[in-house]
Design an enzyme around this catalytic site. Structure first.
Site, PDB file in Angstrom:
ATOM      1  N   GLU A 133       0.826  -1.200   0.000  1.00 28.79           N
ATOM      2  CA  GLU A 133       0.000   0.000   0.000  1.00 28.79           C
ATOM      3  C   GLU A 133       0.867   1.259   0.000  1.00 28.79           C
ATOM      4  OE1 GLU A 133      -2.818   0.463   3.239  1.00 28.79           O
ATOM      5  OE2 GLU A 133      -3.657   2.223   2.249  1.00 28.79           O
ATOM      6  N   ASP A 145      -0.843  -5.110   2.904  1.00 25.33           N
ATOM      7  CA  ASP A 145      -1.363  -3.930   3.593  1.00 25.33           C
ATOM      8  C   ASP A 145      -0.766  -3.949   5.004  1.00 25.33           C
ATOM      9  OD1 ASP A 145      -2.675  -1.806   4.671  1.00 25.33           O
ATOM     10  OD2 ASP A 145      -4.633  -2.324   3.829  1.00 25.33           O
ATOM     11  N   ILE A 191      -0.952  -1.807   7.552  1.00 21.57           N
ATOM     12  CA  ILE A 191      -1.944  -1.473   8.588  1.00 21.57           C
ATOM     13  C   ILE A 191      -3.271  -1.253   7.868  1.00 21.57           C
ATOM     14  CG2 ILE A 191      -2.660   0.127  10.403  1.00 21.57           C
ATOM     15  CD1 ILE A 191       0.181   0.786  11.012  1.00 21.57           C
ATOM     16  N   ASP A 192      -4.131  -2.235   7.889  1.00 22.66           N
ATOM     17  CA  ASP A 192      -5.455  -2.022   7.306  1.00 22.66           C
ATOM     18  C   ASP A 192      -6.365  -1.514   8.418  1.00 22.66           C
ATOM     19  OD1 ASP A 192      -7.468  -2.066   5.291  1.00 22.66           O
ATOM     20  OD2 ASP A 192      -8.390  -3.608   6.540  1.00 22.66           O
ATOM     21  N   THR A 203      -6.187   2.145   8.931  1.00 25.09           N
ATOM     22  CA  THR A 203      -5.287   3.196   9.440  1.00 25.09           C
ATOM     23  C   THR A 203      -6.064   4.231  10.258  1.00 25.09           C
ATOM     24  OG1 THR A 203      -3.786   2.858   7.606  1.00 25.09           O
ATOM     25  CG2 THR A 203      -3.591   4.947   8.758  1.00 25.09           C
ATOM     26  N   ASP A 243      -6.324  -4.765   0.086  1.00 30.11           N
ATOM     27  CA  ASP A 243      -7.425  -4.995   1.033  1.00 30.11           C
ATOM     28  C   ASP A 243      -8.127  -6.330   0.745  1.00 30.11           C
ATOM     29  OD1 ASP A 243      -7.275  -2.426   2.336  1.00 30.11           O
ATOM     30  OD2 ASP A 243      -8.225  -1.553   0.577  1.00 30.11           O
TER      31      ASP A 243
HETATM   32  C1  IPD Z   1      -8.852   1.114   4.157  1.00 29.61           C
HETATM   33  C2  IPD Z   1      -9.766   0.511   5.191  1.00 29.61           C
HETATM   34  C3  IPD Z   1     -11.137   1.144   5.058  1.00 29.61           C
HETATM   35  C4  IPD Z   1     -11.714   0.982   3.666  1.00 29.61           C
HETATM   36  C5  IPD Z   1     -10.728   1.488   2.621  1.00 29.61           C
HETATM   37  C6  IPD Z   1      -9.390   0.793   2.793  1.00 29.61           C
HETATM   38  P1  IPD Z   1      -6.329   1.396   4.942  1.00 29.61           P
HETATM   39  O1  IPD Z   1      -7.561   0.592   4.253  1.00 29.61           O
HETATM   40  O2  IPD Z   1      -9.861  -0.872   5.052  1.00 29.61           O
HETATM   41  O3  IPD Z   1     -12.014   0.567   5.959  1.00 29.61           O
HETATM   42  O4  IPD Z   1     -12.890   1.688   3.561  1.00 29.61           O
HETATM   43  O5  IPD Z   1     -11.249   1.251   1.340  1.00 29.61           O
HETATM   44  O6  IPD Z   1      -8.503   1.220   1.778  1.00 29.61           O
HETATM   45  O7  IPD Z   1      -6.123   2.645   4.141  1.00 29.61           O
HETATM   46  O8  IPD Z   1      -6.736   1.701   6.322  1.00 29.61           O
HETATM   47  O9  IPD Z   1      -5.204   0.443   4.811  1.00 29.61           O
END
Ligand code: IPD
Length: 287
Positions: free
Chosen positions: A75, A95, A97-98, A100, A225
């Site tokens: 990411e 990813d 930190i999913d 964030t 994701d």
């Molecule tokens: C996001 C989260 C969020 C979702 C976004 C993702 P990130 O990832 O999972 O819930 O709505 O589409 O991109 O940016 O926190 O790694």
């Protein structure tokens, strides 16, 4: 590579992925206790912290040391302008930190996600829940597990008994918000049991894999994701497809996942699409 040889090879890769995901997850667990240095990416609601970058660096450098010929899609590397193109080479999709935004607020839904694909086919996925230490794993053809215990999707076909999960992507312009809330209204008035937003696409998808909810859909998520979670859901007996009803396209930034075909098809029919730039479009193009 012969099938048994590649099987052994990808199993070894997965063992490393589990070890790295747990190590990275513990770094995130510690980082959550400290002040965060937060910046924004594509939009004011698309957050990144120093921890995202450090954890991605930790994961990629560890994997690259062990597998120097493999490709990496991460990411934060993509945000920094690296090409996000899936080739036939063994590729790690990460990813760090999913969730964030959850991480920034210490809201306890944050995960490390590591997917692995060969010849553009997803081979395994590892997701570590950084707050409670839950580990979700799956390898193609070998089942899906939560902390080593086999998991299964919900077999519910009746939409009126469904709990549905979704997430909003980074776009918050009025037209996007109208479509987003219109989609939720349609699903609530079906009626379904409810719609939930937890702030982490990967953990929401893991909840589909365990059968805690019946379906998930989203526009605006990224390949990192979906990659790991797609293997976990499929190996738990579920369906992961495009919002049009066709096969999943990892780079298309949209997904429907469900325990049954009936549930997935119902969601597909209800959704009004929201368009996002593909992950594999030119770097530098705002996604
Ligand atoms: C996001 C989260 C969020 C979702 C976004 C993702 P990130 O990832 O999972 O819930 O709505 O589409 O991109 O940016 O926190 O790694």
């Amino acid at each position: 590579m012969a099938t048994s040889e590649s099987d052994k090879c990808w199993r070894e890769c997965m063992d490393v992925a589990v070890e790295v995901a747990c190590r990275a997850g513990k770094v995130v667990q510690e980082a959550v206790k400290h002040e965060k240095s937060v910046s924004t990416k594509s939009t004011p609601t698309d957050l990144v912290t120093e921890a995202d970058q450090q954890v991605e660096e930790l994961i990629i450098s560890t994997l690259r040391d062990k597998f120097p010929s493999h490709r990496f899609i991460g990411e934060e590397s993509s945000a920094a302008g690296e090409k996000c193109i899936l080739t036939d080479n063994p590729s790690w999709i990460i990813d760090p930190i999913d969730g964030t935004c959850n991480f920034v607020h210490s809201f306890p839904m944050v995960a490390v996600s590591i997917g692995f694909a060969v010849k553009k086919e997803l081979e395994f996925g590892v997701i570590y829940h950084c707050f409670d230490g839950t580990l979700y794993t799956a390898r193609k053809g070998h089942g899906a597990f939560c902390n080593g215990v086999r998991i299964q999707v919900s077999k519910e076909k009746d939409v009126s008994k469904a709990l549905i999960l979704t997430e909003i992507g980074a776009k918050r312009d009025p037209a996007t918000l109208n479509i987003f809330s219109g989609n939720i209204m349609k699903l609530l008035s079906a009626p379904t049991h409810g719609v939930r937003i937890i702030g982490s696409s990967t953990l929401a998808l893991c909840l589909i894999a365990t059968g805690a909810a019946e379906a998930y859909y989203q526009y605006g998520l990224h390949c990192w994701d979906i990659a790991a979670a797609a293997v976990i859901i499929r190996e738990a007996g579920g369906i992961v497809i495009d919002t049009s009803g066709g096969p999943l396209d990892l780079m298309s930034r949209r997904v429907v996942a469900a325990g049954t075909h009936e549930m997935a098809n119902y969601i597909v029919q209800q959704l009004q699409p929201i368009s996002y730039e593909r992950d594999d479009s030119d770097p530098g193009v705002q996604k």
